[in-house]
Scaffold this active site. Structure first.
Site, PDB file in Angstrom:
ATOM      1  N   GLY A 191      30.236 -25.804 -44.738  1.00  0.00           N
ATOM      2  CA  GLY A 191      29.351 -26.119 -43.605  1.00  0.00           C
ATOM      3  C   GLY A 191      29.056 -24.892 -42.765  1.00  0.00           C
ATOM      4  O   GLY A 191      28.876 -24.974 -41.546  1.00  0.00           O
ATOM      5  N   LEU A 242      26.561 -22.912 -42.372  1.00  0.00           N
ATOM      6  CA  LEU A 242      25.263 -22.636 -41.744  1.00  0.00           C
ATOM      7  C   LEU A 242      25.042 -23.479 -40.495  1.00  0.00           C
ATOM      8  O   LEU A 242      23.989 -23.436 -39.875  1.00  0.00           O
ATOM      9  CB  LEU A 242      24.117 -22.897 -42.739  1.00  0.00           C
ATOM     10  CG  LEU A 242      24.107 -22.016 -43.997  1.00  0.00           C
ATOM     11  CD1 LEU A 242      22.919 -22.359 -44.878  1.00  0.00           C
ATOM     12  CD2 LEU A 242      24.080 -20.530 -43.623  1.00  0.00           C
ATOM     13  N   GLY A 243      26.036 -24.269 -40.108  1.00  0.00           N
ATOM     14  CA  GLY A 243      25.879 -25.166 -38.960  1.00  0.00           C
ATOM     15  C   GLY A 243      26.077 -24.451 -37.633  1.00  0.00           C
ATOM     16  O   GLY A 243      26.256 -23.233 -37.572  1.00  0.00           O
ATOM     17  N   GLN A 244      26.056 -25.239 -36.562  1.00  0.00           N
ATOM     18  CA  GLN A 244      26.152 -24.678 -35.206  1.00  0.00           C
ATOM     19  C   GLN A 244      27.413 -23.825 -35.051  1.00  0.00           C
ATOM     20  O   GLN A 244      27.354 -22.698 -34.563  1.00  0.00           O
ATOM     21  CB  GLN A 244      26.173 -25.803 -34.154  1.00  0.00           C
ATOM     22  CG  GLN A 244      26.164 -25.266 -32.729  1.00  0.00           C
ATOM     23  CD  GLN A 244      26.516 -26.314 -31.677  1.00  0.00           C
ATOM     24  OE1 GLN A 244      26.916 -27.429 -32.002  1.00  0.00           O
ATOM     25  NE2 GLN A 244      26.367 -25.958 -30.424  1.00  0.00           N
ATOM     26  N   ASP A 271      27.511 -23.670 -47.947  1.00  0.00           N
ATOM     27  CA  ASP A 271      26.864 -24.809 -47.277  1.00  0.00           C
ATOM     28  C   ASP A 271      26.062 -25.579 -48.318  1.00  0.00           C
ATOM     29  O   ASP A 271      25.681 -25.034 -49.360  1.00  0.00           O
ATOM     30  CB  ASP A 271      25.927 -24.328 -46.155  1.00  0.00           C
ATOM     31  CG  ASP A 271      25.659 -25.415 -45.120  1.00  0.00           C
ATOM     32  OD1 ASP A 271      26.229 -25.338 -44.012  1.00  0.00           O
ATOM     33  OD2 ASP A 271      24.891 -26.366 -45.417  1.00  0.00           O
ATOM     34  N   ARG A 309      23.104 -26.550 -47.746  1.00  0.00           N
ATOM     35  CA  ARG A 309      21.774 -25.952 -47.666  1.00  0.00           C
ATOM     36  C   ARG A 309      21.803 -24.552 -48.246  1.00  0.00           C
ATOM     37  O   ARG A 309      22.818 -23.861 -48.181  1.00  0.00           O
ATOM     38  CB  ARG A 309      21.331 -25.848 -46.203  1.00  0.00           C
ATOM     39  CG  ARG A 309      21.132 -27.181 -45.535  1.00  0.00           C
ATOM     40  CD  ARG A 309      20.670 -26.972 -44.118  1.00  0.00           C
ATOM     41  NE  ARG A 309      21.758 -26.759 -43.177  1.00  0.00           N
ATOM     42  CZ  ARG A 309      21.622 -26.183 -41.988  1.00  0.00           C
ATOM     43  NH1 ARG A 309      20.442 -25.720 -41.618  1.00  0.00           N
ATOM     44  NH2 ARG A 309      22.648 -26.057 -41.172  1.00  0.00           N
ATOM     45  N   ASP A 345      27.919 -28.219 -52.325  1.00  0.00           N
ATOM     46  CA  ASP A 345      28.008 -29.586 -51.809  1.00  0.00           C
ATOM     47  C   ASP A 345      29.492 -29.923 -51.805  1.00  0.00           C
ATOM     48  O   ASP A 345      30.134 -29.918 -52.865  1.00  0.00           O
ATOM     49  CB  ASP A 345      27.230 -30.538 -52.724  1.00  0.00           C
ATOM     50  CG  ASP A 345      27.262 -31.975 -52.207  1.00  0.00           C
ATOM     51  OD1 ASP A 345      28.106 -32.288 -51.331  1.00  0.00           O
ATOM     52  OD2 ASP A 345      26.456 -32.789 -52.703  1.00  0.00           O
ATOM     53  N   ILE A 346      30.033 -30.238 -50.648  1.00  0.00           N
ATOM     54  CA  ILE A 346      31.475 -30.468 -50.540  1.00  0.00           C
ATOM     55  C   ILE A 346      31.912 -31.687 -51.356  1.00  0.00           C
ATOM     56  O   ILE A 346      33.099 -31.863 -51.646  1.00  0.00           O
ATOM     57  CB  ILE A 346      31.902 -30.563 -49.050  1.00  0.00           C
ATOM     58  CG1 ILE A 346      33.403 -30.427 -48.897  1.00  0.00           C
ATOM     59  CG2 ILE A 346      31.409 -31.841 -48.399  1.00  0.00           C
ATOM     60  CD1 ILE A 346      33.986 -29.174 -49.465  1.00  0.00           C
ATOM     61  N   TYR A 401      31.408 -41.513 -37.488  1.00  0.00           N
ATOM     62  CA  TYR A 401      31.882 -40.125 -37.375  1.00  0.00           C
ATOM     63  C   TYR A 401      33.286 -40.083 -36.754  1.00  0.00           C
ATOM     64  O   TYR A 401      34.202 -39.437 -37.278  1.00  0.00           O
ATOM     65  CB  TYR A 401      30.883 -39.346 -36.511  1.00  0.00           C
ATOM     66  CG  TYR A 401      31.306 -37.964 -36.095  1.00  0.00           C
ATOM     67  CD1 TYR A 401      31.369 -36.920 -37.015  1.00  0.00           C
ATOM     68  CD2 TYR A 401      31.605 -37.674 -34.759  1.00  0.00           C
ATOM     69  CE1 TYR A 401      31.733 -35.640 -36.619  1.00  0.00           C
ATOM     70  CE2 TYR A 401      31.965 -36.399 -34.354  1.00  0.00           C
ATOM     71  CZ  TYR A 401      32.022 -35.386 -35.284  1.00  0.00           C
ATOM     72  OH  TYR A 401      32.381 -34.118 -34.889  1.00  0.00           O
TER      73      TYR A 401
HETATM   74  P1  NAD Z   1      26.462 -28.938 -37.893  1.00  0.00           P
HETATM   75  O1  NAD Z   1      25.883 -30.282 -38.130  1.00  0.00           O
HETATM   76  O2  NAD Z   1      25.699 -27.965 -37.055  1.00  0.00           O
HETATM   77  O3  NAD Z   1      26.794 -28.233 -39.272  1.00  0.00           O
HETATM   78  C1  NAD Z   1      27.370 -28.942 -40.346  1.00  0.00           C
HETATM   79  C2  NAD Z   1      27.017 -28.197 -41.600  1.00  0.00           C
HETATM   80  O4  NAD Z   1      27.557 -28.958 -42.689  1.00  0.00           O
HETATM   81  C3  NAD Z   1      25.510 -28.096 -41.836  1.00  0.00           C
HETATM   82  O5  NAD Z   1      25.147 -26.735 -42.021  1.00  0.00           O
HETATM   83  C4  NAD Z   1      25.252 -28.952 -43.069  1.00  0.00           C
HETATM   84  O6  NAD Z   1      24.246 -28.421 -43.903  1.00  0.00           O
HETATM   85  C5  NAD Z   1      26.617 -28.913 -43.733  1.00  0.00           C
HETATM   86  N1  NAD Z   1      26.807 -30.060 -44.627  1.00  0.00           N
HETATM   87  C6  NAD Z   1      26.441 -31.350 -44.443  1.00  0.00           C
HETATM   88  N2  NAD Z   1      26.733 -32.078 -45.527  1.00  0.00           N
HETATM   89  C7  NAD Z   1      27.317 -31.239 -46.411  1.00  0.00           C
HETATM   90  C8  NAD Z   1      27.826 -31.386 -47.731  1.00  0.00           C
HETATM   91  N3  NAD Z   1      27.757 -32.551 -48.381  1.00  0.00           N
HETATM   92  N4  NAD Z   1      28.361 -30.300 -48.322  1.00  0.00           N
HETATM   93  C9  NAD Z   1      28.408 -29.102 -47.695  1.00  0.00           C
HETATM   94  N5  NAD Z   1      27.903 -28.898 -46.477  1.00  0.00           N
HETATM   95  C10 NAD Z   1      27.366 -29.948 -45.838  1.00  0.00           C
HETATM   96  O7  NAD Z   1      27.929 -29.155 -37.292  1.00  0.00           O
HETATM   97  P2  NAD Z   1      28.758 -28.189 -36.368  1.00  0.00           P
HETATM   98  O8  NAD Z   1      28.409 -28.529 -34.977  1.00  0.00           O
HETATM   99  O9  NAD Z   1      28.654 -26.787 -36.824  1.00  0.00           O
HETATM  100  O10 NAD Z   1      30.212 -28.777 -36.624  1.00  0.00           O
HETATM  101  C11 NAD Z   1      31.118 -28.164 -37.524  1.00  0.00           C
HETATM  102  C12 NAD Z   1      32.366 -29.012 -37.536  1.00  0.00           C
HETATM  103  O11 NAD Z   1      32.900 -29.091 -36.223  1.00  0.00           O
HETATM  104  C13 NAD Z   1      32.137 -30.452 -37.992  1.00  0.00           C
HETATM  105  O12 NAD Z   1      33.218 -30.873 -38.779  1.00  0.00           O
HETATM  106  C14 NAD Z   1      32.087 -31.227 -36.704  1.00  0.00           C
HETATM  107  O13 NAD Z   1      32.522 -32.539 -36.882  1.00  0.00           O
HETATM  108  C15 NAD Z   1      33.043 -30.444 -35.827  1.00  0.00           C
HETATM  109  N6  NAD Z   1      32.746 -30.603 -34.409  1.00  0.00           N
HETATM  110  C16 NAD Z   1      31.625 -30.108 -33.855  1.00  0.00           C
HETATM  111  C17 NAD Z   1      31.365 -30.294 -32.498  1.00  0.00           C
HETATM  112  C18 NAD Z   1      30.130 -29.744 -31.826  1.00  0.00           C
HETATM  113  O14 NAD Z   1      29.906 -30.029 -30.647  1.00  0.00           O
HETATM  114  N7  NAD Z   1      29.321 -28.961 -32.514  1.00  0.00           N
HETATM  115  C19 NAD Z   1      32.285 -31.012 -31.718  1.00  0.00           C
HETATM  116  C20 NAD Z   1      33.400 -31.556 -32.337  1.00  0.00           C
HETATM  117  C21 NAD Z   1      33.646 -31.319 -33.682  1.00  0.00           C
HETATM  118  N1  SER Z   2      29.506 -32.687 -30.352  1.00  0.00           N
HETATM  119  C1  SER Z   2      29.935 -33.638 -31.318  1.00  0.00           C
HETATM  120  C2  SER Z   2      29.006 -34.801 -31.373  1.00  0.00           C
HETATM  121  O1  SER Z   2      28.381 -35.051 -30.362  1.00  0.00           O
HETATM  122  C3  SER Z   2      31.313 -34.125 -30.971  1.00  0.00           C
HETATM  123  O2  SER Z   2      32.051 -34.163 -32.128  1.00  0.00           O
HETATM  124  O3  SER Z   2      28.935 -35.445 -32.385  1.00  0.00           O
END
Ligand code: NAD
Ligand code: SER
Length: 320
Positions: free
Chosen positions: A10, A12-14, A36, A38, A52-53, A142
């Site tokens: 993951g 490429l995510g936030q 990722d 993507r 793909d995980i 979730y």
């Molecule tokens: P995000 O949605 O920005 O990124 C998630 C990434 O996972 C994406 O780039 C997506 O392409 C990838 N993804 C989705 N399905 C997939 C699959 N089948 N195989 C491989 N990759 C896949 O999320 P984020 O905000 O970067 O969060 C990262 C982690 O932190 C997550 O586990 C999330 O639950 C956790 N988290 C985030 C927040 C937040 O506020 N951002 C808060 C609490 C927990």
């Molecule tokens: N920021 C995340 C959400 O809103 C918390 O895990 O889903």
């Protein structure tokens, strides 16, 4: 001691896109394998593999190919996006975690990071200074997947002696990357509107208080947790973590100090129902006690930094 080679799912995510840079700065670019679902065409400063995980065989092959010693398993579908596709969310969040744990077990991976979330809590949880150990009963798919994930990582630690570490991130605020479908996303979006002088429609009510954390603090907490000596890690489910608490009205007031003409209007949608089941503030004393956690940013300093960086970002975009 073998050299750390880290695979991030993951990526490429936030959070992943910023965490990968921090890990590369700490360990060397070639030591961190970003993956990722993507594909990416952006210039990356180190190895990237599409993964793909849910494809356990490919994860296994990548771990072997790069001689991976640590996995940061970030791939997930977040709270708001997850409600539109509950089964898919359960599959990605749970099978994805199992695949990471099983491949890690087989390959004798040294350490795993698994992010949990404030979404594990619910309307039955004490809302202020939510304790480390308390009632969970999450109401989103979730949140259910993260709560179950916390128990599973503890199980793998107890049963197989694996070193798996976890944080319950609050809502993460960042200027480098966009949020990916969460309930706390408004706290990032609002800045993009303010900086571009556009009025903002907020999907939460004005008085909805939620726990939040600025990205530099989130990255520092993650690295601090992962670098702490094993004997200091006394929570093997997931550590509570806190940065700041504010409502939409409070962040709006803070942003308005920088942009006096900025306007907000409140149009709550289904995400309001989710937010109302989450706590307002978190007791993170276990993290403070065990590995010296302390956040550096509050609402005022985070707002100032977000605005400086987003102004620069939009200026660069307009010049290119
Ligand atoms: P995000 O949605 O920005 O990124 C998630 C990434 O996972 C994406 O780039 C997506 O392409 C990838 N993804 C989705 N399905 C997939 C699959 N089948 N195989 C491989 N990759 C896949 O999320 P984020 O905000 O970067 O969060 C990262 C982690 O932190 C997550 O586990 C999330 O639950 C956790 N988290 C985030 C927040 C937040 O506020 N951002 C808060 C609490 C927990
Ligand atoms: N920021 C995340 C959400 O809103 C918390 O895990 O889903």
């Amino acid at each position: 001691m073998r050299k750390d080679i880290i695979l991030v799912t993951g990526a490429l995510g936030q959070i992943g896109s910023v965490l990968v840079q921090a890990l590369r700065a700490a360990h060397g670019a070639s030591q961190v394998i970003a993956t990722d679902l993507r594909a990416t065409d952006s210039a990356l400063d180190g190895p990237f593999e599409q993964l793909d995980i849910l494809d356990a065989q490919r994860l296994h092959d990548l771990v072997k190919k790069y001689h991976v010693t640590q996995i940061y398993h970030l791939a997930a579908i977040l709270s708001a996006a997850g409600e539109g596709k509950p089964r898919r969310t359960w599959q990605v969040n749970m099978d994805g975690l199992f695949n990471s744990l099983e491949v890690a077990r087989e390959a004798q991976i040294d350490k795993i990071f698994f992010p949990s979330s404030i979404a594990v809590f619910s309307h039955l949880t004490p809302s202020r200074q939510t304790p480390q150990y308390t009632v969970l009963h999450p109401t989103t798919v979730y949140g259910i997947s993260k709560a179950a994930g916390e128990d599973w990582i503890q199980y793998y630690h107890q049963r197989y002696g694996m070193d798996i570490r976890s944080l319950r991130y609050p809502g993460i605020i960042s200027h480098q990357s966009d949020p990916g479908g969460g309930t706390t996303d408004y706290a990032v979006d609002i800045f993009h509107y303010a900086v571009r002088d556009i009025n903002y429609k907020c999907f939460l009510k004005a008085d909805t208080a939620l726990p939040m954390l600025y990205m530099p603090d989130a990255i520092r907490a993650t690295l601090q947790l992962m670098e702490a000596p094993t004997e200091q890690i006394r929570v093997r489910t997931s550590y509570n973590l806190h940065g700041m608490t504010f409502t939409p009205a409070e962040i709006y007031a803070e942003i308005k100090r920088h942009f006096p003409n900025f306007r907000i209007d409140y149009q709550p949608d289904f995400r309001q129902d989710i937010a109302e089941t989450w706590p307002a503030s978190i007791d993170d004393s276990y993290a403070r006690r065990d590995w010296n956690w302390s956040p550096a940013y509050n609402l005022e300093s985070m707002t100032q930094d977000m605005i400086i960086n987003l102004k620069k970002k939009y200026l660069t975009l307009s010049e290119s």
